[in-house]
Design an enzyme around this catalytic site. Structure first.
Site, PDB file in Angstrom:
ATOM      1  N   GLY A   1      -7.098   3.819  10.815  1.00  0.00           N
ATOM      2  CA  GLY A   1      -7.860   2.634  10.394  1.00  0.00           C
ATOM      3  C   GLY A   1      -7.925   2.417   8.893  1.00  0.00           C
ATOM      4  O   GLY A   1      -8.668   1.551   8.425  1.00  0.00           O
TER       5      GLY A   1
ATOM      6  N   CYS B   1      -6.814  -1.229   8.042  1.00  0.00           N
ATOM      7  CA  CYS B   1      -7.814  -2.220   8.466  1.00  0.00           C
ATOM      8  C   CYS B   1      -9.005  -2.207   7.514  1.00  0.00           C
ATOM      9  O   CYS B   1      -9.489  -3.258   7.075  1.00  0.00           O
ATOM     10  CB  CYS B   1      -8.324  -1.893   9.872  1.00  0.00           C
ATOM     11  SG  CYS B   1      -7.034  -1.799  11.114  1.00  0.00           S
TER      12      CYS B   1
ATOM     13  N   LYS C   1       0.843  -1.209   0.000  1.00  0.00           N
ATOM     14  CA  LYS C   1       0.000   0.000   0.000  1.00  0.00           C
ATOM     15  C   LYS C   1       0.874   1.254   0.000  1.00  0.00           C
ATOM     16  O   LYS C   1       1.942   1.266   0.584  1.00  0.00           O
ATOM     17  CB  LYS C   1      -0.890   0.004   1.248  1.00  0.00           C
ATOM     18  CG  LYS C   1      -1.821  -1.189   1.335  1.00  0.00           C
ATOM     19  CD  LYS C   1      -2.498  -1.284   2.686  1.00  0.00           C
ATOM     20  CE  LYS C   1      -1.534  -1.566   3.809  1.00  0.00           C
ATOM     21  NZ  LYS C   1      -2.188  -1.828   5.105  1.00  0.00           N
TER      22      LYS C   1
END
Ligand SMILES: Nc1ncnc2c1ncn2[C@@H]1O[C@H](COP(=O)(O)OP(=O)(O)OP(=O)(O)O)[C@@H](O)[C@H]1O
Ligand SMILES: Cc1ncc(COP(=O)(O)O)c(N)n1
Length: 268
Positions: free
Chosen positions: A208, A211, A173
């Site tokens: 987050g 996640c 990422k």
């Protein structure tokens, strides 16, 4: 009815961990289940406390879900210790699950360790051989491979090394690559690579994101989508969630899990 399991830590602030995963599963019309590995006292300012759950209780949660409800796909998040990693890997092997997304969570936004340093080897040796997809950010990919990542070619080198540990697909990422005004995620399937690009959104509210991204992929795999299709949807989901960020708390705020569906005009 498609069902997804998250094996991860609880974030009391609701932006990351189990809470982000279940919100994401729900938004993508997948029934969400959880096995909690650790409880954190956490908010947008940081992590104030961590209490790992015993490996017996983690195993019991996984068995409870597996033996009654069934699992179409699962993800792992915060696993904290080698003992927990070994327990989770053994359950994945035992139940023969193969739609397994490993988000190798290591450090929270504010710098708190969510994985003990000595557990990095267990991630590589015990868990990654069971992973269908692993989704490290750049620092996590560097830690797992020992390589420096500064270019797309470096990302492919690191992805190849991760594939050598037994993973089928790698997504590195780009959220941490602040040298560009884009956020580029690279998917490598052992043969070909694909990039998924969005403009870099200028916000501090990215608590987050990792996640939520890996939970979106897991939900899509549970529905039977391919890896490529799942990453397309996950990228749209996380980009919408960051764009419509929530001004909550006074630190790194959570993303907006409603945003993807609302963008599609779906409101209740
Ligand atoms: N500022 C941003 N603008 C657009 N997309 C972003 C931004 N930050 C992260 N993303 C996207 O969010 C997803 C998660 O990436 P990131 O690298 O932030 O993961 P992470 O480091 O695990 O998350 P976190 O930093 O919250 O721990 C990726 O799809 C990435 O491209
Ligand atoms: C319980 C828990 N799990 C994971 C993360 C990292 O979250 P992310 O990398 O998605 O920001 C976190 N802060 N807390």
């Amino acid at each position: 009815m498609f069902k997804a399991l998250t094996i991860a830590g609880s974030d009391s602030g609701g932006g990351a961990g189990i809470q982000a995963d279940l919100k994401t599963f729900q938004e993508l019309d997948v029934y969400g289940m959880s096995a909690i590995t650790a409880v954190t006292a956490q908010n947008t300012l940081g992590v104030q406390g961590v209490q790992p759950i015993s490996k017996e209780m983690i195993a019991a949660q996984i068995d409870a879900v597996a033996q009654d409800l069934g699992v179409d796909a699962l993800k792992t998040g915060m696993l904290f210790s080698s003992d927990i990693i070994i327990t989770v890997a053994e359950k994945i092997r035992h139940y023969g699950w193969n739609k397994v997304v490993v988000d190798p969570v290591m450090i929270a936004k504010g710098g708190a360790p969510l994985l003990q340093q000595e557990a990095v080897t267990a991630v590589k040796e015990k868990l990654l051989p069971y992973a269908f997809i692993v989704t490290p950010n750049i620092p996590e990919a560097e830690e797992l491979t020992g390589l420096r990542i500064q270019s797309e070619a470096d990302k492919i080198e690191a992805a190849k090394k991760l594939i050598s540990y037994g993973v089928k697909n790698v997504i590195i990422k780009g959220g941490h690559d602040e040298n560009t005004n884009e956020s580029i995620d690279l998917l490598f399937d052992g043969k070909d690579s694909y990039t998924f690009t969005s403009h870099r959104i200028n916000t501090k509210n990215t608590h987050g994101t990792g996640c939520t991204f890996s939970a979106s992929i897991t939900a899509c795999l549970a529905k039977g989508l391919s890896v490529y299709e799942s990453v397309v949807i996950a990228k749209r989901f996380i980009t919408a969630a960051i764009e419509a960020d929530l001004e909550l708390g006074s630190g790194h705020g959570p993303t907006n899990h409603w945003a993807y569906k609302r963008k599609a005009g779906i409101t209740v």
